[in-house]
Design a protein around this motif. Sequence first.
Motif, PDB file in Angstrom:
ATOM      1  N   ALA A  65       0.849  -1.185   0.000  1.00 21.09           N
ATOM      2  CA  ALA A  65       0.000   0.000   0.000  1.00 21.09           C
ATOM      3  C   ALA A  65       0.888   1.239   0.000  1.00 21.09           C
ATOM      4  N   ASN A  66       0.727   2.095  -1.016  1.00 22.61           N
ATOM      5  CA  ASN A  66       1.566   3.281  -1.165  1.00 22.61           C
ATOM      6  C   ASN A  66       0.965   4.448  -0.377  1.00 22.61           C
ATOM      7  N   ASP A  67       1.584   4.753   0.750  1.00 22.48           N
ATOM      8  CA  ASP A  67       1.072   5.791   1.642  1.00 22.48           C
ATOM      9  C   ASP A  67       2.038   6.975   1.642  1.00 22.48           C
ATOM     10  N   ARG A  68       1.638   8.059   0.991  1.00 23.28           N
ATOM     11  CA  ARG A  68       2.498   9.242   0.913  1.00 23.28           C
ATOM     12  C   ARG A  68       2.278  10.215   2.060  1.00 23.28           C
ATOM     13  N   ASN A  69       1.312   9.925   2.920  1.00 25.16           N
ATOM     14  CA  ASN A  69       1.053  10.784   4.079  1.00 25.16           C
ATOM     15  C   ASN A  69       0.917   9.890   5.298  1.00 25.16           C
ATOM     16  N   THR A  70       2.032   9.695   5.986  1.00 25.64           N
ATOM     17  CA  THR A  70       2.045   8.777   7.119  1.00 25.64           C
ATOM     18  C   THR A  70       1.648   9.439   8.433  1.00 25.64           C
ATOM     19  N   SER A  71       1.104  10.651   8.355  1.00 22.77           N
ATOM     20  CA  SER A  71       0.654  11.333   9.575  1.00 22.77           C
ATOM     21  C   SER A  71      -0.861  11.387   9.664  1.00 22.77           C
ATOM     22  N   ALA A  72      -1.564  10.771   8.698  1.00 26.87           N
ATOM     23  CA  ALA A  72      -3.026  10.822   8.696  1.00 26.87           C
ATOM     24  C   ALA A  72      -3.574   9.583   8.018  1.00 26.87           C
ATOM     25  N   VAL A  73      -4.828   9.273   8.304  1.00 28.47           N
ATOM     26  CA  VAL A  73      -5.516   8.166   7.640  1.00 28.47           C
ATOM     27  C   VAL A  73      -5.879   8.616   6.235  1.00 28.47           C
ATOM     28  N   THR A  74      -5.374   7.897   5.243  1.00 27.94           N
ATOM     29  CA  THR A  74      -5.560   8.299   3.851  1.00 27.94           C
ATOM     30  C   THR A  74      -6.022   7.117   3.006  1.00 27.94           C
ATOM     31  N   ASP A 108       6.299  -5.329   6.342  1.00 27.26           N
ATOM     32  CA  ASP A 108       6.785  -4.194   7.124  1.00 27.26           C
ATOM     33  C   ASP A 108       6.270  -2.862   6.583  1.00 27.26           C
ATOM     34  N   ASN A 109       6.505  -1.818   7.358  1.00 34.47           N
ATOM     35  CA  ASN A 109       6.182  -0.448   6.950  1.00 34.47           C
ATOM     36  C   ASN A 109       7.429   0.424   6.977  1.00 34.47           C
ATOM     37  N   ALA A 110       8.595  -0.237   6.962  1.00 28.85           N
ATOM     38  CA  ALA A 110       9.859   0.483   7.050  1.00 28.85           C
ATOM     39  C   ALA A 110      10.506   0.572   5.681  1.00 28.85           C
ATOM     40  N   GLY A 111      11.683   1.208   5.640  1.00 21.01           N
ATOM     41  CA  GLY A 111      12.411   1.322   4.386  1.00 21.01           C
ATOM     42  C   GLY A 111      12.205   2.655   3.703  1.00 21.01           C
ATOM     43  N   SER A 112      12.772   2.777   2.500  1.00 16.99           N
ATOM     44  CA  SER A 112      12.742   4.060   1.795  1.00 16.99           C
ATOM     45  C   SER A 112      11.375   4.360   1.187  1.00 16.99           C
ATOM     46  N   GLY A 113      10.615   3.337   0.816  1.00 12.05           N
ATOM     47  CA  GLY A 113       9.302   3.564   0.217  1.00 12.05           C
ATOM     48  C   GLY A 113       8.220   3.655   1.276  1.00 12.05           C
ATOM     49  N   GLU A 177      -7.323   3.526   4.694  1.00  8.58           N
ATOM     50  CA  GLU A 177      -6.669   2.868   5.825  1.00  8.58           C
ATOM     51  C   GLU A 177      -7.606   2.648   7.015  1.00  8.58           C
ATOM     52  N   SER A 178      -8.708   3.373   7.049  1.00  7.81           N
ATOM     53  CA  SER A 178      -9.618   3.271   8.186  1.00  7.81           C
ATOM     54  C   SER A 178     -10.373   1.943   8.221  1.00  7.81           C
ATOM     55  N   SER A 206      -1.723  -6.972   7.257  1.00 10.02           N
ATOM     56  CA  SER A 206      -0.836  -5.878   6.886  1.00 10.02           C
ATOM     57  C   SER A 206       0.045  -5.464   8.061  1.00 10.02           C
ATOM     58  N   ALA A 207       1.165  -4.812   7.730  1.00  8.16           N
ATOM     59  CA  ALA A 207       1.880  -4.064   8.756  1.00  8.16           C
ATOM     60  C   ALA A 207       1.029  -2.849   9.130  1.00  8.16           C
ATOM     61  N   ALA A 208       1.227  -2.328  10.333  1.00  3.45           N
ATOM     62  CA  ALA A 208       0.430  -1.184  10.782  1.00  3.45           C
ATOM     63  C   ALA A 208       0.636   0.007   9.858  1.00  3.45           C
ATOM     64  N   HIS A 209      -0.424   0.773   9.653  1.00 10.77           N
ATOM     65  CA  HIS A 209      -0.344   1.955   8.806  1.00 10.77           C
ATOM     66  C   HIS A 209       0.137   3.168   9.609  1.00 10.77           C
ATOM     67  N   ASN A 210       0.771   4.114   8.879  1.00  9.24           N
ATOM     68  CA  ASN A 210       1.234   5.382   9.459  1.00  9.24           C
ATOM     69  C   ASN A 210       2.292   5.187  10.541  1.00  9.24           C
ATOM     70  N   GLN A 211       3.084   4.127  10.394  1.00 12.30           N
ATOM     71  CA  GLN A 211       4.231   3.909  11.265  1.00 12.30           C
ATOM     72  C   GLN A 211       5.412   3.508  10.388  1.00 12.30           C
TER      73      GLN A 211
END
Length: 268
Positions: A65-74, A108-113, A177-178, A206-211
């Motif tokens: 899942a491509n999440d470009r805003n990891t500070s909000a539910v998108t 995971d939700n880590a890495g450059s992407g 993500e909600s 999934s790995a947790a979102h926004n982390q």
Amino acid sequence: MIRSIGRAVAIGAMVAGTLFVAQSASAATVFSFTNKGSTSAAGVNSYTFASNDGSMSVKATAWHANDRNTSAVTTDTISRAKLGFWSNGGLGVIYGTDSAANGMHQIDNAGSGAGADFVMLQFDRDVTIDSLSRNVYRMSGVACCDSDAAFWADTSNIFGAPSLSANLSLTSSQFNESIFTTLTGNGSSGTTKLGSSIAASVWFISAAHNQKNDGFKISDLTVITAVPEPATWAMMVLGFGFVGAAMRRRIRVSEANFTNKIRALAEA
């Protein structure tokens, strides 16, 4: 007589149906992903696993899942990834620059992407996932590794009830993500109860979102299906036996009454 038989059959069916619903039980089935051999770092597009007892199957595919805003539910777009499974490890996802050496071939939700990896599971019937077991490994470039996860079940049958051979593509899909329910991890390997009673044939893990510090491999899944208990079958058979006996008795009584009427007419 026909109406009486119809009523008897209807009553018997209603009783048997009530007993079937009231006395159904749950059967637990375990999938272990740590003993299926290993794939290469390149991964595979999909793989179908059998449960430990061979009674059920599940097809696994990997996505990101491509999440470009990891500070909000998108709402995220979805990219195809590769599925990996490792002896003594479990199911992981290979996406982008992930390799077998950097530990980021986990879900995971880590890495450059930015974003979160997830696995889509297509079961051969509706199931409730009872518990999720995870193995956690340290990832290169990540100061701390956690194991927060998330899940979603397709209870609305958005994907229908696909067979294991169905090739579902999510690359043209999006999801908010909600819709996911978060499972808190403790940073180490372990088993978590989902606490869900919903059933579906398609699930996302999934790995947790926004982390940015979560990663794990799925080592085991315990799923539950509703099945009738042996006592239920016995009571159903008994119930239909009573219905059959009642029908035979009514037929004999009706035949006797008919014979008596014929005799009375003949003697008149």
